[in-house]
Design a protein around this motif. Structure first.
Motif, PDB file in Angstrom:
ATOM      1  N   SER A  37       0.818  -1.191  -0.069  1.00 21.02           N
ATOM      2  CA  SER A  37      -0.047   0.035  -0.217  1.00 21.02           C
ATOM      3  C   SER A  37       0.930   1.110   0.053  1.00 21.02           C
ATOM      4  O   SER A  37       1.604   1.477   0.702  1.00 21.02           O
ATOM      5  N   MET A  38       0.510   2.099  -0.850  1.00 19.44           N
ATOM      6  CA  MET A  38       1.102   3.419  -1.007  1.00 19.44           C
ATOM      7  C   MET A  38       2.574   3.431  -1.581  1.00 19.44           C
ATOM      8  O   MET A  38       3.297   4.230  -1.656  1.00 19.44           O
ATOM      9  N   GLN A  39       2.960   2.268  -2.081  1.00 22.81           N
ATOM     10  CA  GLN A  39       4.209   1.982  -2.676  1.00 22.81           C
ATOM     11  C   GLN A  39       4.013   1.471  -4.200  1.00 22.81           C
ATOM     12  O   GLN A  39       4.933   0.853  -4.858  1.00 22.81           O
ATOM     13  N   GLU A  40       2.988   1.702  -4.703  1.00 23.49           N
ATOM     14  CA  GLU A  40       2.497   1.054  -5.979  1.00 23.49           C
ATOM     15  C   GLU A  40       3.131   1.737  -7.257  1.00 23.49           C
ATOM     16  O   GLU A  40       2.448   2.150  -8.352  1.00 23.49           O
ATOM     17  N   VAL A  41       4.409   2.036  -7.376  1.00 24.12           N
ATOM     18  CA  VAL A  41       4.968   2.802  -8.215  1.00 24.12           C
ATOM     19  C   VAL A  41       5.124   2.155  -9.712  1.00 24.12           C
ATOM     20  O   VAL A  41       4.732   2.805 -10.620  1.00 24.12           O
ATOM     21  N   ARG A  42       5.631   0.760  -9.430  1.00 17.32           N
ATOM     22  CA  ARG A  42       5.676   0.006 -10.725  1.00 17.32           C
ATOM     23  C   ARG A  42       4.017  -0.130 -11.348  1.00 17.32           C
ATOM     24  O   ARG A  42       4.048   0.047 -12.822  1.00 17.32           O
ATOM     25  N   ALA A  48      -0.989   3.917 -16.097  1.00 19.81           N
ATOM     26  CA  ALA A  48      -0.908   5.256 -16.693  1.00 19.81           C
ATOM     27  C   ALA A  48      -0.275   4.896 -18.292  1.00 19.81           C
ATOM     28  O   ALA A  48      -0.881   5.650 -19.146  1.00 19.81           O
ATOM     29  N   SER A  49       0.510   4.098 -18.459  1.00 21.31           N
ATOM     30  CA  SER A  49       1.033   4.043 -20.196  1.00 21.31           C
ATOM     31  C   SER A  49      -0.016   3.385 -20.728  1.00 21.31           C
ATOM     32  O   SER A  49      -0.130   3.722 -21.690  1.00 21.31           O
ATOM     33  N   ARG A  50      -0.823   2.196 -20.043  1.00 19.29           N
ATOM     34  CA  ARG A  50      -1.967   1.684 -20.984  1.00 19.29           C
ATOM     35  C   ARG A  50      -2.990   2.805 -21.208  1.00 19.29           C
ATOM     36  O   ARG A  50      -3.959   2.750 -22.378  1.00 19.29           O
ATOM     37  N   LEU A  51      -3.392   3.582 -20.074  1.00 19.89           N
ATOM     38  CA  LEU A  51      -4.539   4.585 -20.404  1.00 19.89           C
ATOM     39  C   LEU A  51      -4.102   5.577 -21.297  1.00 19.89           C
ATOM     40  O   LEU A  51      -5.010   6.005 -22.304  1.00 19.89           O
ATOM     41  N   LYS A  52      -2.802   5.978 -21.544  1.00 17.99           N
ATOM     42  CA  LYS A  52      -2.243   6.985 -22.381  1.00 17.99           C
ATOM     43  C   LYS A  52      -2.587   6.312 -23.648  1.00 17.99           C
ATOM     44  O   LYS A  52      -2.981   6.958 -24.687  1.00 17.99           O
ATOM     45  N   ASP A  53      -2.076   5.000 -23.869  1.00 17.90           N
ATOM     46  CA  ASP A  53      -2.247   4.357 -25.332  1.00 17.90           C
ATOM     47  C   ASP A  53      -3.620   4.142 -25.745  1.00 17.90           C
ATOM     48  O   ASP A  53      -3.838   4.215 -26.897  1.00 17.90           O
ATOM     49  N   ALA A  54      -4.444   4.390 -24.584  1.00 17.74           N
ATOM     50  CA  ALA A  54      -5.942   4.261 -25.033  1.00 17.74           C
ATOM     51  C   ALA A  54      -6.650   5.480 -25.491  1.00 17.74           C
ATOM     52  O   ALA A  54      -7.980   5.615 -25.661  1.00 17.74           O
ATOM     53  N   GLY A  55      -5.665   6.605 -25.334  1.00 16.18           N
ATOM     54  CA  GLY A  55      -6.387   7.994 -25.698  1.00 16.18           C
ATOM     55  C   GLY A  55      -6.563   8.873 -24.451  1.00 16.18           C
ATOM     56  O   GLY A  55      -7.304   9.881 -24.739  1.00 16.18           O
ATOM     57  N   PHE A  56      -6.612   8.217 -23.278  1.00 14.47           N
ATOM     58  CA  PHE A  56      -7.039   8.959 -22.212  1.00 14.47           C
ATOM     59  C   PHE A  56      -5.994  10.253 -21.723  1.00 14.47           C
ATOM     60  O   PHE A  56      -4.963  10.071 -22.002  1.00 14.47           O
ATOM     61  N   GLU A  57      -6.696  11.188 -21.309  1.00 14.05           N
ATOM     62  CA  GLU A  57      -5.721  12.321 -20.522  1.00 14.05           C
ATOM     63  C   GLU A  57      -5.555  11.770 -19.188  1.00 14.05           C
ATOM     64  O   GLU A  57      -6.285  11.331 -18.347  1.00 14.05           O
ATOM     65  N   VAL A  58      -4.094  11.421 -18.744  1.00 15.72           N
ATOM     66  CA  VAL A  58      -3.841  10.845 -17.584  1.00 15.72           C
ATOM     67  C   VAL A  58      -2.926  11.681 -16.767  1.00 15.72           C
ATOM     68  O   VAL A  58      -1.783  12.518 -17.229  1.00 15.72           O
ATOM     69  N   THR A  59      -3.369  11.577 -15.600  1.00 16.58           N
ATOM     70  CA  THR A  59      -2.366  12.308 -14.528  1.00 16.58           C
ATOM     71  C   THR A  59      -2.097  11.360 -13.340  1.00 16.58           C
ATOM     72  O   THR A  59      -2.831  10.537 -12.848  1.00 16.58           O
ATOM     73  N   SER A  60      -0.752  11.396 -13.085  1.00 21.53           N
ATOM     74  CA  SER A  60      -0.004  10.443 -12.258  1.00 21.53           C
ATOM     75  C   SER A  60       0.197  11.161 -10.996  1.00 21.53           C
ATOM     76  O   SER A  60       0.264  12.297 -11.021  1.00 21.53           O
ATOM     77  N   GLY A  61       0.541  10.399  -9.987  1.00 16.15           N
ATOM     78  CA  GLY A  61       0.841  10.990  -8.797  1.00 16.15           C
ATOM     79  C   GLY A  61      -0.077  11.440  -7.917  1.00 16.15           C
ATOM     80  O   GLY A  61      -0.015  12.236  -7.098  1.00 16.15           O
ATOM     81  N   VAL A  62      -1.423  11.260  -8.091  1.00 14.83           N
ATOM     82  CA  VAL A  62      -2.629  11.967  -7.358  1.00 14.83           C
ATOM     83  C   VAL A  62      -2.714  10.991  -5.993  1.00 14.83           C
ATOM     84  O   VAL A  62      -2.731   9.812  -6.017  1.00 14.83           O
ATOM     85  N   GLY A  63      -2.330  11.696  -4.873  1.00  9.26           N
ATOM     86  CA  GLY A  63      -2.470  11.169  -3.555  1.00  9.26           C
ATOM     87  C   GLY A  63      -1.448  10.185  -3.307  1.00  9.26           C
ATOM     88  O   GLY A  63      -1.659   9.107  -2.601  1.00  9.26           O
ATOM     89  N   GLY A  64      -0.399  10.266  -3.989  1.00 10.22           N
ATOM     90  CA  GLY A  64       0.871   9.418  -3.958  1.00 10.22           C
ATOM     91  C   GLY A  64       1.155   8.604  -5.139  1.00 10.22           C
ATOM     92  O   GLY A  64       1.913   9.208  -6.221  1.00 10.22           O
ATOM     93  N   THR A  65       0.474   7.475  -5.434  1.00 14.84           N
ATOM     94  CA  THR A  65       0.971   6.689  -6.423  1.00 14.84           C
ATOM     95  C   THR A  65      -0.585   6.386  -7.313  1.00 14.84           C
ATOM     96  O   THR A  65      -0.508   5.479  -8.105  1.00 14.84           O
ATOM     97  N   GLY A  66      -1.508   7.172  -7.075  1.00 13.35           N
ATOM     98  CA  GLY A  66      -3.018   7.155  -7.661  1.00 13.35           C
ATOM     99  C   GLY A  66      -2.687   7.757  -9.111  1.00 13.35           C
ATOM    100  O   GLY A  66      -1.875   8.585  -9.387  1.00 13.35           O
ATOM    101  N   VAL A  67      -3.445   7.139 -10.090  1.00 10.27           N
ATOM    102  CA  VAL A  67      -3.577   7.564 -11.358  1.00 10.27           C
ATOM    103  C   VAL A  67      -4.965   7.964 -11.760  1.00 10.27           C
ATOM    104  O   VAL A  67      -6.135   7.239 -11.433  1.00 10.27           O
TER     105      VAL A  67
END
Length: 421
Positions: A37-42, A48-67
């Motif tokens: 928990s709260m260490q889900e960096v990988r 994030a990579s797969r969402l970007k590939d699918a055409g989403f606007e992606v924001t990483s690092g929300v609340g630590g490691t949230g996407v």
């Protein structure tokens, strides 16, 4: 369900078999590489990579490691799909060829195993796969799809961390939030409960203070291990003798920690408790009772210092709002059939998904949370339901049936809330 809605489900899910190999590959990878928990960096980087590939606007690092991923597709409702990413400090014993062998150091410097023994790898894989399916079929729906890959569910930190970091201010506040969770019921089945569906959880720590001594001279001690043992037994009477039979309550002593060596009587013992309730007044009664019992046991032992009782972690009960739950259940029943979708009693497990919804102190988003069966149906029948469940080191989802049902269910649930073009 209308023919039009049924048609768009068929259109979108026609691509399921095409994306499945990649989703299965992702699931196996996540299962082999769990993160606490709260260490889900990988994990978050892969999401994030797969969402970007699918055409989403992606924001990483929300609340630590949230996407957070957004796919804006014309005017219509904003529908949030949430999946949790974290694993547990449990050694996996499934014997699977892709079983986790990961070990990490905890904050105390101890080496501990890590395993996805609660199905969050299924949640994350289905979340990403559903996002891809809906992106490919966006001509069939309208609105904004909001994908939330959340950290720290197991420690009840992640939802609060994302909300505190502006989840519903930096990004659109959704009109509805949906989530699914694996359950040990047969793969291919789905269950749900309207209203309060998951219990509130309060994790409580009791510290008992004694006097240490040599193990050969117990008369010189005031033994906190004896205090802890007696208190553990006494705590079992709270639910059975102080809570009305019609009320739901669970008091579990999950850990007793004390001492360093067999011939040393320690001076401190700690009890870690999990308390589950649906009503705050029931929790308050339990908390008052366990505090009373802890002080009484310390007094009976002539302890030099009164005990310390504190709430370490807490979450509110998860509430399923009537209308989205009715709509989701109807859509799932229409798609899978009445034999596969069942209303069940409320579950005593807990979730921080509650903070997004109408739980006390929640963000107030109408919500629906349902359960995804993952056990091999033949095994379930053979064992008459006596199979490993979440948090067991032997918890083993039926991989293909679980993932495909999860992808279908989350897609159907999302479409029941999204608008028409």
């Amino acid at each position: 369900m209308t023919t039009k809605r049924k048609s768009r489900e068929s259109t979108i899910l026609h691509n399921l078999n095409a994306i499945y190999p990649d989703i299965e590959k992702m699931y196996i990878d996540l299962h082999e590489h769990p993160e606490l928990s709260m260490q889900e960096v990988r994990t978050s980087a892969k999401v994030a990579s797969r969402l970007k590939d699918a055409g989403f606007e992606v924001t990483s690092g929300v609340g630590g490691t949230g996407v957070v991923g957004l796919l804006r597709n014309g005017s219509g409702p904003t529908v949030m799909l949430r999946g949790d990413m974290d694993a547990l400090p449990i050694e996996e014993k499934t014997g699977l060829p892709y079983a986790s062998k990961v070990k990490v150091k905890n904050p105390n410097g101890e080496v501990i195993p890590v395993g996805h023994m609660c199905g969050h790898d299924v949640h994350t894989s289905c979340l990403v796969g559903t996002a891809s399916l809906l992106a490919q079929g966006k001509q069939t729906w309208a609105g904004t799809l909001m994908i939330v890959a959340q950290p720290g569910e197991e420690t009840m930190q992640g939802a609060k961390a994302m909300l505190d970091d502006g989840l519903f201010t930096r990004f659109p506040k959704p009109d509805v939030a949906l989530a699914q969770h694996t359950m040990f019921s047969p793969a291919g089945t789905i269950s749900y409960h309207p209203g309060y569906t998951l219990a509130a959880e309060h994790n409580v720590r009791i510290r008992l203070f004694g006097v240490g001594a040599h193990g050969s001279m117990p008369q010189k001690s005031i033994d906190p291990v004896v205090m802890a043992s007696a208190l553990t037994m006494r705590l079992q009477t709270i639910v059975s003798r102080e809570i009305a039979p019609g009320e739901m309550a669970v008091v579990t002593v999950g850990a007793i920690n004390s001492g360093t060596r067999y011939n040393i009587i320690p001076d401190v013992a700690e009890l870690d408790l999990s308390i589950r309730t649906f009503k705050d007044e029931v929790f308050q009664h339990i908390y008052s009772a366990l505090t009373r019992m802890a002080h009484a046991e310390a007094a009976a032992s002539n302890a030099p210092t009164p005990p310390e009782v504190s709430i370490v972690e807490a979450s509110q009960a998860t509430y399923n709002d009537a209308e989205p739950t009715r709509q989701v259940a109807a859509a799932l029943t229409q798609y899978f059939g009445a034999d596969c979708v069942k209303e069940i009693s409320a579950v005593t497990a807990s979730e921080d998904f509650s903070l997004y919804g109408h739980a006390p102190g929640g963000a107030g988003v109408p919500s629906c949370y349902y359960f995804l069966g993952v056990t091999d149906p033949e095994l379930y029948a053979e064992k008459k339901g006596n199979v490993p469940g979440p948090h067991s080191p032997f918890y083993t989802p039926d991989r293909e049936r679980s993932l495909k049902t999860g992808l279908q269910a989350l897609t159907v649930a999302a479409l029941s809330q999204l608008g028409s073009p």
